[in-house]
Design a protein around this motif. Structure first.
Motif, short mmCIF file in Angstrom:
data_model
loop_
_atom_site.label_atom_id
_atom_site.label_comp_id
_atom_site.label_asym_id
_atom_site.label_seq_id
_atom_site.Cartn_x
_atom_site.Cartn_y
_atom_site.Cartn_z
N LYS A 48 11.58 107.95 53.56
CA LYS A 48 10.37 107.29 53.08
C LYS A 48 9.59 108.29 52.23
O LYS A 48 9.72 109.49 52.39
CB LYS A 48 9.53 106.75 54.22
N VAL A 49 8.78 107.75 51.33
CA VAL A 49 7.97 108.59 50.43
C VAL A 49 6.70 109.01 51.16
O VAL A 49 5.95 108.17 51.65
CB VAL A 49 7.60 107.82 49.14
N LEU A 50 6.49 110.32 51.23
CA LEU A 50 5.23 110.83 51.77
C LEU A 50 4.21 111.05 50.66
O LEU A 50 3.02 110.88 50.87
CB LEU A 50 5.44 112.16 52.50
N GLN A 51 4.72 111.44 49.47
CA GLN A 51 3.84 111.67 48.32
C GLN A 51 4.65 111.49 47.05
O GLN A 51 5.80 111.91 46.98
CB GLN A 51 3.25 113.08 48.37
N ASP A 52 4.03 110.89 46.04
CA ASP A 52 4.67 110.73 44.74
C ASP A 52 3.59 110.92 43.68
O ASP A 52 2.71 110.08 43.53
CB ASP A 52 5.31 109.35 44.63
N THR A 53 3.64 112.05 42.99
CA THR A 53 2.66 112.39 41.96
C THR A 53 3.38 112.62 40.64
O THR A 53 4.60 112.52 40.57
CB THR A 53 1.87 113.66 42.34
N LYS A 54 2.62 112.98 39.63
CA LYS A 54 3.22 113.30 38.32
C LYS A 54 4.10 114.54 38.40
O LYS A 54 5.01 114.70 37.61
CB LYS A 54 2.12 113.53 37.29
#
Length: 121
Positions: free
Chosen positions: A37-43
């Motif tokens: 699962k995604v915990l964080q998705d930034t640029k």
């Protein structure tokens, strides 16, 4: 164009073609169930948390260059370009890959393993 440039372009093109049909670690699962699962998705980065109870794996998938950290270890059967092997993975182990890679894994241990995968963008 120099011959070694042509060879490099061909090898890069082949590696892209082999991963085009494979899911990335988030898309890949095990027997129809997600394991990451995604915990964080930034640029700048994507951080995944992947959990593998005993007898649960991660179908064949590819990774972009990444850094990994083992939150909870176990014993894994890993199949990649070098073959199949079984290795114990201890809690706190880190690794990094600077190239695109692909593998399939199965938790053959008796405890749930948890990993963080940090992918720079």
């Amino acid at each position: 164009m120099k011959p070694y440039y042509i060879l490099a372009i061909l090898l890069l093109s082949l590696s892209c073609k082999t991963t085009q049909n494979l899911p990335d670690p988030l898309e890949a699962g095990w027997e129809g169930h997600k394991v990451c699962k995604v915990l964080q998705d930034t640029k700048k980065q994507r951080i995944l948390k992947c959990t593998f109870p005993p007898n649960v794996g991660h179908e064949k998938h590819y990774h972009k260059p990444h850094f990994g950290y083992t939150l909870a270890g176990s014993t894994f059967q890993i199949t990649d370009a070098t073959g199949t092997r079984t290795i114990p993975v201890k809690t706190g182990v880190t690794w990094s890959k600077s190239k695109i890679s692909q593998h399939e894994v199965l938790n053959v241990g008796d405890s749930t393993a948890v990993y963080l995968i940090i992918e720079p963008k």
